[in-house]
Design a protein around this motif. Structure first.
Motif, PDB file in Angstrom:
ATOM      1  N   UNK A 273      24.399 -13.123 -38.155  1.00  0.00           N
ATOM      2  CA  UNK A 273      23.832 -13.151 -39.511  1.00  0.00           C
ATOM      3  C   UNK A 273      24.929 -13.256 -40.565  1.00  0.00           C
ATOM      4  N   UNK A 274      24.627 -13.905 -41.666  1.00  0.00           N
ATOM      5  CA  UNK A 274      25.582 -14.058 -42.756  1.00  0.00           C
ATOM      6  C   UNK A 274      26.110 -12.688 -43.182  1.00  0.00           C
ATOM      7  N   UNK A 275      27.425 -12.588 -43.300  1.00  0.00           N
ATOM      8  CA  UNK A 275      28.056 -11.343 -43.695  1.00  0.00           C
ATOM      9  C   UNK A 275      28.572 -10.517 -42.531  1.00  0.00           C
ATOM     10  N   UNK A 276      28.271 -10.937 -41.292  1.00  0.00           N
ATOM     11  CA  UNK A 276      28.733 -10.217 -40.104  1.00  0.00           C
ATOM     12  C   UNK A 276      29.882 -10.978 -39.453  1.00  0.00           C
ATOM     13  N   UNK A 277      30.788 -10.222 -38.810  1.00  0.00           N
ATOM     14  CA  UNK A 277      31.920 -10.841 -38.118  1.00  0.00           C
ATOM     15  C   UNK A 277      32.020 -10.280 -36.706  1.00  0.00           C
ATOM     16  N   UNK A 278      32.364 -11.110 -35.724  1.00  0.00           N
ATOM     17  CA  UNK A 278      32.422 -10.668 -34.332  1.00  0.00           C
ATOM     18  C   UNK A 278      33.769 -10.040 -33.973  1.00  0.00           C
ATOM     19  N   UNK A 279      33.790  -9.379 -32.818  1.00  0.00           N
ATOM     20  CA  UNK A 279      35.005  -8.826 -32.230  1.00  0.00           C
ATOM     21  C   UNK A 279      35.273  -9.534 -30.907  1.00  0.00           C
ATOM     22  N   UNK A 280      36.522  -9.587 -30.495  1.00  0.00           N
ATOM     23  CA  UNK A 280      36.846 -10.171 -29.194  1.00  0.00           C
ATOM     24  C   UNK A 280      36.196  -9.389 -28.059  1.00  0.00           C
ATOM     25  N   UNK A 281      35.910  -8.101 -28.274  1.00  0.00           N
ATOM     26  CA  UNK A 281      35.204  -7.291 -27.275  1.00  0.00           C
ATOM     27  C   UNK A 281      33.823  -7.878 -26.948  1.00  0.00           C
ATOM     28  N   UNK A 282      33.228  -8.562 -27.914  1.00  0.00           N
ATOM     29  CA  UNK A 282      31.846  -9.034 -27.756  1.00  0.00           C
ATOM     30  C   UNK A 282      31.692 -10.135 -26.713  1.00  0.00           C
ATOM     31  N   UNK A 283      32.793 -10.797 -26.353  1.00  0.00           N
ATOM     32  CA  UNK A 283      32.704 -11.954 -25.460  1.00  0.00           C
ATOM     33  C   UNK A 283      33.602 -11.818 -24.235  1.00  0.00           C
ATOM     34  N   UNK A 284      34.204 -10.676 -24.034  1.00  0.00           N
ATOM     35  CA  UNK A 284      35.214 -10.508 -22.979  1.00  0.00           C
ATOM     36  C   UNK A 284      34.639 -10.817 -21.595  1.00  0.00           C
ATOM     37  N   UNK A 285      35.339 -11.676 -20.858  1.00  0.00           N
ATOM     38  CA  UNK A 285      34.927 -12.017 -19.507  1.00  0.00           C
ATOM     39  C   UNK A 285      33.732 -12.939 -19.428  1.00  0.00           C
ATOM     40  N   UNK A 286      33.366 -13.581 -20.541  1.00  0.00           N
ATOM     41  CA  UNK A 286      32.159 -14.410 -20.568  1.00  0.00           C
ATOM     42  C   UNK A 286      32.470 -15.814 -21.058  1.00  0.00           C
ATOM     43  N   UNK A 287      31.464 -16.668 -21.004  1.00  0.00           N
ATOM     44  CA  UNK A 287      31.602 -18.040 -21.487  1.00  0.00           C
ATOM     45  C   UNK A 287      31.003 -18.217 -22.881  1.00  0.00           C
ATOM     46  N   UNK A 288      30.818 -17.112 -23.594  1.00  0.00           N
ATOM     47  CA  UNK A 288      30.193 -17.171 -24.914  1.00  0.00           C
ATOM     48  C   UNK A 288      31.219 -17.279 -26.039  1.00  0.00           C
TER      49      UNK A 288
END
Length: 342
Positions: A273-288
């Motif tokens: 959503x607009x205004x949110x930012x991801x972390x590298x933790x969110x995709x660790x070990x995945x293809x996302x």
């Protein structure tokens, strides 16, 4: 149908990641693994985390019978890769994870990698392996060139925005935080735990990083005129992951809407959503890939943050996604595992 797979350079990080991913693939079987310095060893000796998988022993490339291989992943260093691929059967499907076939012009390759390309006759058939943007070409290709992990991250953040003309092209800044596995498995003094941990540093400053060749090539082609971005990578004491913070001129809401439309049907790209930012933790070990857009306090400026796992979506996962297309499989096969957390 079971596809017979060979992995050249299987004793490196990307080779091991390929084995991990293919182990969960329902229609692929690994029939050959090469590792020149570790030839004769069992994969379990090199990577104990793979000891539960029944795998062929590591061998030298010349020992492989490529007539018994449907697709070959080449996870060798640049310069080595082009020389090896040049000698492989001309009917063999190949996904190259090195830099050797990413740049379409011989002079560009020499500029960024410091040596002449010895297999330019193959460059004409090589397809750039950023799956979400070259899907149809990859499906029909024999040779696919995997992208650089930094180059992939920055392109996921910016390609739709450049193509739609919603950001300025002359003041793009890419700031990336890169995990240490991106430097490979070879021993390097600056990567020793005592010298890397508890700090981080910028490197390849002033426009010297090799992945700038990919940014120049791809962004300029999209824009129809030269585009030169500022790019500074930073080495951080983490095993996996890249976090790209892109600073651009343009409206944040328009940029967010453009990215959301572009990736609406992409199985591996999530726009927050607009205004949110991801972390590298969110995709660790995945293809996302996760992407966020935030407006800046300065009017007319936006911040785009993209994260991916450099070994998976940035390299081996992308390679498997491309191989699926080349072999007529659903491109998500073997790749829908959830990220690791914590």
């Amino acid at each position: 149908m079971t596809h017979r797979i060979a992995i050249l350079g299987a004793s490196g990080y990307t080779g091991a990641e390929l084995v991990r991913l293919i182990a969960g693939h329902p229609s692929m079987s690994i029939v050959a693994l090469s590792g020149e310095r570790k030839a004769g060893m069992a994969m379990a000796e090199v990577f104990p985390h793979l000891r539960h998988i029944d795998l062929p022993r590591l061998c030298r490339i010349e020992e492989i019978d490529f007539a018994q291989v449907d697709l070959c992943f080449c996870a060798l260093p640049h310069k080595t890769s082009q020389a090896v691929i040049r000698e492989l059967p001309k009917t063999l499907k190949i996904v190259d994870l090195s830099a050797d076939f990413r740049l379409r012009e011989a002079e560009a390759y020499k500029t960024w990698y410091g040596n002449d390309h010895v297999a330019m006759e193959l460059q004409a058939e090589a397809v750039y392996g950023l799956t979400e943007f070259y899907r149809d070409e990859i499906r029909a290709a024999r040779l696919v060139a995997g992208t650089g992990c930094n180059a992939a991250t920055g392109q996921f953040a910016l390609r739709p925005l450049i193509a739609a003309g919603v950001i300025g092209l002359d003041d793009i800044i890419l700031d990336m935080k890169c995990a240490v596995s991106g430097a490979g498995r070879s021993l390097k003094e600056n990567l020793l735990h005592a010298e890397l941990s508890e700090g981080f540093n910028a490197y390849a400053l002033g426009g010297t990083h090799r992945h700038l060749g990919e940014f120049d090539q791809e962004f300029s082609a999209l824009a129809g005129r030269p585009v030169r971005v500022q790019f500074t990578p930073h080495l951080v004491p983490a095993n996996r992951g890249i976090l790209c913070t892109a600073y651009v001129s343009g409206d944040a809401a328009e940029s967010h809407a453009t990215l959301a439309r572009a990736y609406a049907d992409e199985p591996f790209v999530e726009v927050l959503p607009l205004g949110s930012a991801p972390s590298s933790h969110d995709v660790r070990g995945s293809n996302f890939v996760h992407i966020g857009v935030v407006g800046d306090r300065i009017a007319g400026r936006a911040i785009v943050v993209a994260v991916l796992d450099n070994l998976t979506k940035g390299s081996s996962g992308q390679a498997l996604q491309n191989a699926n297309l080349m072999l007529g499989e659903d491109e998500t096969t073997g790749l829908m595992m959830a990220p690791l957390f914590p």
